[in-house]
Design a protein around this motif. Structure first.
Motif, PDB file in Angstrom:
ATOM      1  N   ASP A   1       0.798  -1.259   0.199  1.00 24.75           N
ATOM      2  CA  ASP A   1       0.212   0.337  -0.285  1.00 24.75           C
ATOM      3  C   ASP A   1       0.765   1.437   0.043  1.00 24.75           C
ATOM      4  N   ASP A   2       1.913   1.733   0.753  1.00 25.52           N
ATOM      5  CA  ASP A   2       2.830   2.573   0.330  1.00 25.52           C
ATOM      6  C   ASP A   2       3.129   2.388  -0.918  1.00 25.52           C
ATOM      7  N   LEU A   3       3.671   1.722  -1.889  1.00 20.56           N
ATOM      8  CA  LEU A   3       4.660   1.973  -3.076  1.00 20.56           C
ATOM      9  C   LEU A   3       3.425   2.471  -3.911  1.00 20.56           C
ATOM     10  N   LEU A   4       1.837   2.124  -3.889  1.00 22.04           N
ATOM     11  CA  LEU A   4       1.185   2.812  -4.109  1.00 22.04           C
ATOM     12  C   LEU A   4       0.542   4.353  -3.362  1.00 22.04           C
ATOM     13  N   ARG A   5       0.775   4.466  -2.684  1.00 18.83           N
ATOM     14  CA  ARG A   5       0.632   6.061  -2.719  1.00 18.83           C
ATOM     15  C   ARG A   5       2.249   7.018  -2.644  1.00 18.83           C
ATOM     16  N   ASP A   6       3.680   6.037  -3.217  1.00 21.38           N
ATOM     17  CA  ASP A   6       4.590   6.420  -3.641  1.00 21.38           C
ATOM     18  C   ASP A   6       4.239   7.970  -4.685  1.00 21.38           C
ATOM     19  N   LEU A   7       5.282   8.430  -4.629  1.00 19.82           N
ATOM     20  CA  LEU A   7       4.513   9.173  -6.015  1.00 19.82           C
ATOM     21  C   LEU A   7       5.729   9.509  -6.988  1.00 19.82           C
ATOM     22  N   ASP A   8       7.098   8.509  -7.032  1.00 16.38           N
ATOM     23  CA  ASP A   8       7.817   8.329  -7.198  1.00 16.38           C
ATOM     24  C   ASP A   8       7.826   6.948  -8.542  1.00 16.38           C
ATOM     25  N   ILE A   9       6.447   6.276  -7.734  1.00 15.77           N
ATOM     26  CA  ILE A   9       6.039   4.824  -8.355  1.00 15.77           C
ATOM     27  C   ILE A   9       5.397   5.515  -9.664  1.00 15.77           C
ATOM     28  N   ASP A  10       5.899   4.943 -11.092  1.00 16.30           N
ATOM     29  CA  ASP A  10       5.281   5.288 -12.351  1.00 16.30           C
ATOM     30  C   ASP A  10       4.805   4.264 -13.102  1.00 16.30           C
ATOM     31  N   VAL A  11       4.566   2.934 -12.667  1.00 11.90           N
ATOM     32  CA  VAL A  11       3.980   1.993 -12.453  1.00 11.90           C
ATOM     33  C   VAL A  11       4.055   0.448 -12.252  1.00 11.90           C
ATOM     34  N   VAL A  12       2.235  -0.063 -12.320  1.00 12.05           N
ATOM     35  CA  VAL A  12       2.883  -0.784 -11.482  1.00 12.05           C
ATOM     36  C   VAL A  12       2.703  -2.454 -11.945  1.00 12.05           C
ATOM     37  N   TYR A  13       3.460  -3.447 -12.216  1.00  9.45           N
ATOM     38  CA  TYR A  13       3.696  -4.355 -12.331  1.00  9.45           C
ATOM     39  C   TYR A  13       3.344  -5.548 -11.873  1.00  9.45           C
ATOM     40  N   VAL A  14       2.029  -6.172 -12.122  1.00 14.52           N
ATOM     41  CA  VAL A  14       1.743  -7.410 -11.548  1.00 14.52           C
ATOM     42  C   VAL A  14       1.959  -9.191 -11.930  1.00 14.52           C
ATOM     43  N   GLY A  15       2.398 -10.072 -11.232  1.00 15.19           N
ATOM     44  CA  GLY A  15       3.463 -10.646 -11.751  1.00 15.19           C
ATOM     45  C   GLY A  15       3.302 -11.689 -10.598  1.00 15.19           C
ATOM     46  N   SER A  16       2.419 -11.893  -9.730  1.00 15.29           N
ATOM     47  CA  SER A  16       2.134 -12.357  -8.785  1.00 15.29           C
ATOM     48  C   SER A  16       1.519 -13.787  -8.834  1.00 15.29           C
ATOM     49  N   ILE A  17       1.121 -14.965  -8.287  1.00 14.46           N
ATOM     50  CA  ILE A  17       0.090 -16.100  -8.383  1.00 14.46           C
ATOM     51  C   ILE A  17      -0.632 -15.371  -9.368  1.00 14.46           C
ATOM     52  N   ALA A  18      -1.643 -15.906 -10.175  1.00 13.98           N
ATOM     53  CA  ALA A  18      -2.787 -15.713 -10.917  1.00 13.98           C
ATOM     54  C   ALA A  18      -3.502 -15.371 -10.487  1.00 13.98           C
ATOM     55  N   ASP A  19      -4.519 -15.968  -9.044  1.00 14.08           N
ATOM     56  CA  ASP A  19      -4.990 -15.997  -8.896  1.00 14.08           C
ATOM     57  C   ASP A  19      -5.482 -14.671  -7.238  1.00 14.08           C
ATOM     58  N   SER A  20      -4.086 -13.982  -7.689  1.00 15.01           N
ATOM     59  CA  SER A  20      -4.244 -12.503  -6.817  1.00 15.01           C
ATOM     60  C   SER A  20      -4.164 -11.425  -7.713  1.00 15.01           C
ATOM     61  N   HIS A  21      -3.723 -11.393  -8.897  1.00 17.58           N
ATOM     62  CA  HIS A  21      -3.998 -10.541 -10.101  1.00 17.58           C
ATOM     63  C   HIS A  21      -5.310  -9.664  -9.781  1.00 17.58           C
ATOM     64  N   SER A  22      -5.604 -10.185  -9.369  1.00 14.63           N
ATOM     65  CA  SER A  22      -7.172  -9.014  -9.974  1.00 14.63           C
ATOM     66  C   SER A  22      -7.506  -8.027  -8.375  1.00 14.63           C
ATOM     67  N   LYS A  23      -7.118  -8.608  -7.771  1.00 16.09           N
ATOM     68  CA  LYS A  23      -6.818  -7.916  -6.221  1.00 16.09           C
ATOM     69  C   LYS A  23      -5.882  -6.947  -6.494  1.00 16.09           C
ATOM     70  N   LEU A  24      -4.692  -7.486  -6.490  1.00 13.99           N
ATOM     71  CA  LEU A  24      -3.488  -6.422  -7.142  1.00 13.99           C
ATOM     72  C   LEU A  24      -3.819  -5.487  -8.099  1.00 13.99           C
ATOM     73  N   ALA A  25      -4.398  -6.052  -8.913  1.00 11.68           N
ATOM     74  CA  ALA A  25      -4.054  -4.244 -10.366  1.00 11.68           C
ATOM     75  C   ALA A  25      -5.519  -3.865  -9.633  1.00 11.68           C
ATOM     76  N   THR A  26      -6.550  -4.201  -8.891  1.00 12.39           N
ATOM     77  CA  THR A  26      -7.627  -3.404  -8.162  1.00 12.39           C
ATOM     78  C   THR A  26      -6.790  -2.358  -7.365  1.00 12.39           C
ATOM     79  N   LYS A  27      -6.265  -2.277  -6.568  1.00 12.25           N
ATOM     80  CA  LYS A  27      -5.820  -1.721  -5.595  1.00 12.25           C
ATOM     81  C   LYS A  27      -4.819  -0.618  -6.553  1.00 12.25           C
ATOM     82  N   SER A  28      -3.895  -0.270  -7.759  1.00  8.97           N
ATOM     83  CA  SER A  28      -3.095   0.055  -7.675  1.00  8.97           C
ATOM     84  C   SER A  28      -4.406   0.443  -9.443  1.00  8.97           C
TER      85      SER A  28
END
Length: 90
Positions: A1-28
């Motif tokens: 969550d801290d990374l998602l608030r970090d203004l220096d993070i330009d893009v998020v790459y979700v490369g976790s196990i497939a069943d967590s993609h939706s949850k993580l991408a939604t947050k991003s």
């Protein structure tokens, strides 16, 4: 969550196990971060439709991670096709 608030993070790459993609991408997406999700984007059509809808609603970039599109060989193939050197592709 801290990374998602970090203004220096330009893009998020979700490369976790497939069943967590939706949850993580939604947050991003909700954090307004452009988001690239490794294949498969989600494990169900419903989850994928939700992500696409959410990205459109929030005007946030979303893409499935098609990393082979960036291979030099793929770029060369696109150039050859575009030049017409091998004729029409049907």
């Amino acid at each position: 969550d801290d990374l998602l608030r970090d203004l220096d993070i330009d893009v998020v790459y979700v490369g976790s196990i497939a069943d967590s993609h939706s949850k993580l991408a939604t947050k991003s997406i909700l954090a307004g971060k452009p988001t690239v999700v490794e294949k498969p984007m989600t494990i169900s059509l419903k989850e994928t439709q939700h992500l696409v809808s959410l990205a459109k609603k929030t005007n946030t970039f979303l893409m499935e991670g098609m990393w082979t599109r960036c291979f030099p060989a793929m770029r060369k193939i696109r150039d050859i096709i575009a030049s017409g050197a091998i004729g029409d592709i049907i």
